[in-house]
Design an enzyme around this catalytic site. Structure first.
Site, short mmCIF file in Angstrom:
data_model
loop_
_atom_site.label_atom_id
_atom_site.label_comp_id
_atom_site.label_asym_id
_atom_site.label_seq_id
_atom_site.Cartn_x
_atom_site.Cartn_y
_atom_site.Cartn_z
N HIS A 1 0.83 -1.20 0.00
CA HIS A 1 0.00 0.00 0.00
C HIS A 1 0.87 1.25 0.00
O HIS A 1 0.41 2.30 0.43
CB HIS A 1 -0.90 0.01 1.24
CG HIS A 1 -2.06 -0.93 1.15
ND1 HIS A 1 -2.27 -1.93 2.07
CD2 HIS A 1 -3.06 -1.03 0.26
CE1 HIS A 1 -3.36 -2.62 1.72
NE2 HIS A 1 -3.85 -2.08 0.63
N LYS B 1 6.95 -4.05 -10.50
CA LYS B 1 6.74 -3.68 -11.91
C LYS B 1 6.21 -2.26 -12.02
O LYS B 1 6.65 -1.47 -12.85
CB LYS B 1 5.72 -4.67 -12.50
CG LYS B 1 5.76 -4.77 -13.99
CD LYS B 1 4.76 -5.81 -14.45
CE LYS B 1 5.06 -7.20 -13.88
NZ LYS B 1 4.08 -8.19 -14.33
N LYS C 1 -2.56 -9.20 -6.76
CA LYS C 1 -2.87 -10.25 -7.73
C LYS C 1 -3.94 -11.15 -7.14
O LYS C 1 -3.99 -11.36 -5.93
CB LYS C 1 -1.62 -11.09 -8.04
CG LYS C 1 -1.67 -11.76 -9.39
CD LYS C 1 -1.35 -10.76 -10.49
CE LYS C 1 -1.19 -11.39 -11.83
NZ LYS C 1 -0.60 -10.45 -12.79
P1 NAD Z 1 -3.67 -15.98 -21.94
O1 NAD Z 1 -4.54 -16.87 -21.17
O2 NAD Z 1 -4.29 -14.96 -22.82
O3 NAD Z 1 -2.67 -16.82 -22.86
C1 NAD Z 1 -1.88 -17.86 -22.40
C2 NAD Z 1 -1.58 -18.76 -23.57
O4 NAD Z 1 -0.63 -19.74 -23.17
C3 NAD Z 1 -2.82 -19.51 -24.07
O5 NAD Z 1 -2.91 -19.37 -25.47
C4 NAD Z 1 -2.56 -20.93 -23.65
O6 NAD Z 1 -3.17 -21.87 -24.51
C5 NAD Z 1 -1.05 -20.99 -23.72
N1 NAD Z 1 -0.47 -22.08 -22.97
C6 NAD Z 1 -0.86 -22.64 -21.80
N2 NAD Z 1 -0.05 -23.64 -21.46
C7 NAD Z 1 0.90 -23.71 -22.42
C8 NAD Z 1 2.03 -24.55 -22.64
N3 NAD Z 1 2.35 -25.51 -21.80
N4 NAD Z 1 2.80 -24.32 -23.72
C9 NAD Z 1 2.48 -23.35 -24.60
N5 NAD Z 1 1.42 -22.55 -24.45
C10 NAD Z 1 0.65 -22.71 -23.36
O7 NAD Z 1 -2.70 -15.30 -20.86
P2 NAD Z 1 -1.92 -13.94 -21.00
O8 NAD Z 1 -2.77 -12.85 -20.50
O9 NAD Z 1 -1.33 -13.84 -22.35
O10 NAD Z 1 -0.77 -14.14 -19.91
C11 NAD Z 1 0.40 -14.87 -20.20
C12 NAD Z 1 1.47 -14.51 -19.20
O11 NAD Z 1 1.72 -13.09 -19.27
C13 NAD Z 1 1.14 -14.82 -17.75
O12 NAD Z 1 2.33 -15.16 -17.08
C14 NAD Z 1 0.65 -13.49 -17.22
O13 NAD Z 1 0.80 -13.36 -15.81
C15 NAD Z 1 1.58 -12.54 -17.96
N6 NAD Z 1 1.08 -11.17 -18.07
C16 NAD Z 1 -0.11 -10.90 -18.69
C17 NAD Z 1 -0.52 -9.58 -18.80
C18 NAD Z 1 -1.78 -9.20 -19.54
O14 NAD Z 1 -2.01 -8.00 -19.75
N7 NAD Z 1 -2.61 -10.15 -19.96
C19 NAD Z 1 0.26 -8.54 -18.26
C20 NAD Z 1 1.47 -8.85 -17.65
C21 NAD Z 1 1.87 -10.17 -17.57
#
Ligand code: NAD
Length: 578
Positions: free
Chosen positions: A166, A196, A208
Site C-alpha cells: 500500500h 513492476k 494479484k
Molecule cells: P492468456 O490466457 O491470454 O494466454 C496464455 C496462452 O498460453 C494460451 O494461449 C494458452 O493456450 C497458452 N499455454 C498454456 N499452457 C501452455 C504450454 N504448456 N505451452 C504453450 N502454451 C501454453 O494469458 P496472457 O494474458 O497472455 O498471460 C500470459 C502470461 O503473461 C502470464 O504469465 C501473465 O501473468 C503474464 N502477463 C499478462 C498480462 C496481460 O495483460 N494479460 C500482463 C502482464 C503479464
C-alpha cells in the site's frame, strides 16, 4: 575489471566453462502429463550449478558473461526428431506448469524473494528492516464460494486476492483463472506487481488474484457466474474499488470478464461516478481504452527492441551490433493475449517468427510462421495446433510437444504462458541467445543461473511485461477524467499542421497531397496510448541497463534494485504511520 564492472576472470572462466557444460547435455523423451512427448535434459551434478537460494543468489553470475552456445545435437536432436508428427493431437495439458514441471530450487515465491534479497544487498543506505517490510505481502485473502453448474450440481471453488503493498494506492494486479492459482502463486505475482509498477513509474501498489480453475472445464455462462461471484466476494471484503484495489486481465481471463467485473461492481455499489475505474482491461464500450488489449505484447516488442539495440546487451548475448529485428529470429511460447500481440508487432516490424509453442504442440517453419493465420487457426480449433498448414509451406513441421519451443534455434525466445517454463531440468536445452520474459516468472531462479553460465541474456519480466499495467494506468486516468485522450486536441493538432503546410506552400515549398495525408494527423486515443507506452518502456529499459552496468549485476537484479529503491524512497519521504 571489465567495462561493466564485472571482474574479467569471471567472464573468462564462464567462456571456458560453458562448452564443457554444454557437452554434458543429453536429452531424453518422456511422456508428459497430457500424454504429449516432452523433451527433458538430464542434468549432471557438475553441469547443474548450485540452485540459487536466498543466500546463493547474491553470487548470481552477471548477465555480462561471454556466451558459448553449442548446437543441439545427438540425443537431443534425435529426441526432437522422434517427437515430430504431423500432429496426431494428444489431449492438451491443463496449464503450462503441467507441461513444463514445477520449478525446482524453491517455489515461484521463494524465487521472487531470493531476487528481492539479492537486489536489496546493493541498497546499503536503506534500513534492512524497511526492506523486509517492503518484501512481505501485506495481506492475502482466500475464500471458498459455490458455483451452481449448468446441470444444477454445486461445486465449491477457491478464490484469492493478495495485496502486496500500500505504499501507493490503489493497488493493482490481474485476475488469473488457472489450476495453478494458490496463495503462494498470487503472493509472488503481487510482489512482482509492486516492483513492476515502480519500474515503469506507475503510482500504484501491487496485487494479484485469481480462481483455481481450468477455464476450459466451464461453460461461458458458468465462467460469468464465477466472475460475478468472485467480484462480490472481493467487494464485501473491500478488496475492489477505484481508490482501493483495481483488477485487470491475466492468464485465463479476458476483456469480457473485466466487463462482468465492472458491471457487478456497479450493481453492488449502486451507481458510482468513477466505478469504471474499479477494473481495467475492459472493452472500449465499457470504458476501456484503445490500445489496452495489445499493450502487454506491444510492450514486449518495445522491450526487445530497446534492450537489444543497446550495444552492450547485444554483445553480451552474442548478437551482431547494430542489432536489428528484421535480421533476427524469434520463438514464442503461448499465443494468448501477450504472446500473440508480441508476435504480431515483431512480425509487423520485420522479425521472423520461426517457432510457436501452444498447449498441444509446437509449430516450426524456418521460412517464418504466419502468426495471424495460426491465431485464427487456434481460435477456430479450440486452441489446438493440429491441422495448421501455414499457407501450405513445405518447410512447416508440427510436433506434438508443447515444450519443443524452448529448444528452438532462434535469436530470441519469448516465453509468454506461465511461470516455471524454464527450469534447471530444461535450461541447458535453450539454444536462443536471449530469453525475453513476456510471462511472469517463466525462468526459475535455478534456471537463471544455468542460462547466465551459458551466456544467455535474460530480459526480465519486471520490465518486459510492464506494458499492461502501464496502459491500465492510462485507462484509470481516462475513467477518472471521464474523457477520451485526444478528444480535445486531435482536430486542433490537425488544424495547426494544416496552417503550417499552407504557410510553407505560400512561401514556395511544394507540398504534395501525399505529404498532407501523412502530416495532417492529430493524435487519437490509440496514438496517445502507444506514445505513452513506448516512452515508459524506453525509460525502464534504459534505467535497467544503466543500473546493471553500474552495479555489475544482471538485468533482473538491476530491475529489482530500481524498483525497491523507488518503493523505499516513498516510505522514507512520507514516514511510517502512526
Ligand atoms: P492468456 O490466457 O491470454 O494466454 C496464455 C496462452 O498460453 C494460451 O494461449 C494458452 O493456450 C497458452 N499455454 C498454456 N499452457 C501452455 C504450454 N504448456 N505451452 C504453450 N502454451 C501454453 O494469458 P496472457 O494474458 O497472455 O498471460 C500470459 C502470461 O503473461 C502470464 O504469465 C501473465 O501473468 C503474464 N502477463 C499478462 C498480462 C496481460 O495483460 N494479460 C500482463 C502482464 C503479464
Amino acid at each position: 575489471m571489465g567495462a561493466l564492472g564485472v571482474p574479467l576472470p569471471a567472464r573468462v572462466a564462464a567462456r571456458a566453462a560453458a562448452p564443457a557444460l554444454w557437452r554434458r547435455v543429453s536429452a531424453m523423451a518422456t511422456r508428459g502429463a497430457g500424454g504429449a512427448t516432452i523433451i527433458t535434459t538430464a542434468a549432471t551434478p557438475t553441469a547443474a550449478p548450485a540452485v540459487a537460494g536466498a543466500a546463493g543468489l547474491s553470487s548470481l553470475p552477471s548477465m555480462w558473461s561471454l556466451r558459448a552456445r553449442p548446437p543441439l545435437t545427438g540425443a537431443a536432436a534425435s529426441a526432437a526428431a522422434a517427437a515430430s508428427t504431423t500432429a496426431g493431437a494428444p489431449p492438451p495439458p491443463s496449464d503450462a506448469s503441467a507441461a513444463t514441471g514445477e520449478p525446482e530450487g524453491g517455489t515461484f515465491l521463494e524465487g521472487v524473494d531470493a531476487n528481492f534479497r539479492a537486489a536489496s544487498a546493493h541498497l546499503r543506505s536503506v534500513d534492512p528492516a524497511l526492506l523486509e517490510n517492503i518484501r512481505r505481502c501485506n495481506s492475502t485473502t482466500e475464500f471458498a464460494f459455490p458455483l451452481k453448474r449448468d446441470d444444477g450440481s454445486i461445486t465449491t471453488l477457491t478464490g484469492y486476492r493478495a495485496v502486496h503493498s500500500h505504499h501507493m494506492t490503489p493497488s493493482k494486479g490481474g485476475i488469473r483463472y488457472a489450476p495453478s492459482v494458490s496463495r503462494s502463486e498470487v503472493e509472488a505475482l503481487a510482489c512482482l506487481m509492486t516492483l513492476k509498477c515502480a519500474v515503469v513509474e506507475v503510482p500504484y501498489g501491487g496485487a494479484k488474484g485469481g480462481v483455481a480453475i481450468n477455464r476450459g472445464d466451464y461453460s461461458p455462462a458458468e465462467v460469468e457466474r464465477i466472475t460475478r461471484r468472485f467480484t462480490s466476494e472481493l467487494y464485501r471484503r473491500n478488496l475492489i474499488g477505484p481508490a482501493v484495489d483495481v483488477p485487470a486481465p491475466d492468464f485465463g481471463t479476458t476483456a469480457g470478464d473485466m466487463a462482468h467485473i465492472k458491471d457487478t461492481y456497479m450493481q453492488l455499489e449502486g451507481g458510482s461516478m468513477f466505478g469504471a475505474a474499479a477494473v481495467t482491461g475492459k472493452p472500449v464500450s465499457q470504458g476501456g481504452i484503445r490500445g489496452r488489449e495489445e499493450a502487454t505484447g506491444l510492450g514486449v516488442y518495445f522491450g526487445v527492441r530497446e534492450f537489444l539495440s543497446n550495444k552492450t546487451v547485444a554483445t553480451a548475448a552474442g548478437l551482431p551490433t547494430p542489432w536489428s529485428i528484421p535480421a533476427s529470429t524469434f520463438a514464442i511460447q503461448g499465443l494468448g493475449n501477450v504472446g500473440y500481440w508480441a508476435a504480431h508487432f515483431i512480425a509487423k516490424n520485420g522479425g521472423r517468427i520461426t517457432t510457436v509453442g501452444e498447449r498441444d504442440g509446437t509449430v516450426s517453419d524456418p521460412a517464418g510462421v504466419d502468426v495471424e493465420a495460426l491465431k485464427l487457426h487456434l481460435t477456430n480449433n479450440g486452441g489446438s495446433v493440429v491441422g495448421f498448414a501455414n499457407g501450405g509451406s513445405p518447410s512447416l513441421s508440427v510436433v506434438a510437444d508443447p515444450a519443443a519451443v524452448l529448444s528452438a534455434d532462434v535469436d530470441v525466445l519469448i516465453p509468454a504462458a506461465l511461470e516455471g517454463a524454464i527450469t534447471t531440468a530444461n535450461a541447458k536445452a535453450v539454444r536462443a541467445k536471449v530469453v525475453a520474459e513476456a510471462a511472469n516468472g517463466p525462468v526459475t531462479a535455478g534456471a537463471d543461473v544455468v542460462l547466465a553460465a551459458a551466456g544467455v541474456v535474460v530480459l526480465p519480466d519486471l520490465v518486459m511485461n510492464a506494458g499492461g499495467v502501464t496502459v491500465s494506468y492510462f485507462e484509470v486516468a481516462k475513467n477518472l477524467a471521464g474523457l477520451r485522450f485526444g478528444r480535445l486536441t486531435q482536430r486542433a493538432e490537425e488544424a495547426a499542421m494544416a496552417n503550417l503546410l499552407a504557410t510553407l506552400q505560400s512561401h514556395g515549398v511544394t507540398i504534395t497531397d501525399r505529404d498532407r495525408r501523412r502530416l495532417i494527423i492529430g493524435a487519437d486515443e490509440r496514438a496517445h496510448v502507444y506514445s505513452g507506452l513506448e516512452d515508459s518502456m524506453c525509460a525502464a529499459c534504459g534505467e535497467t541497463v544503466k543500473v546493471a552496468a553500474e552495479l555489475g549485476v544482471s538485468l533482473r537484479i538491476a530491475a529489482y534494485f530500481t524498483a525497491i529503491r523507488r518503493v523505499a524512497e516513498t516510505f522514507e519521504s512520507r514516514g511510517l504511520w502512526p
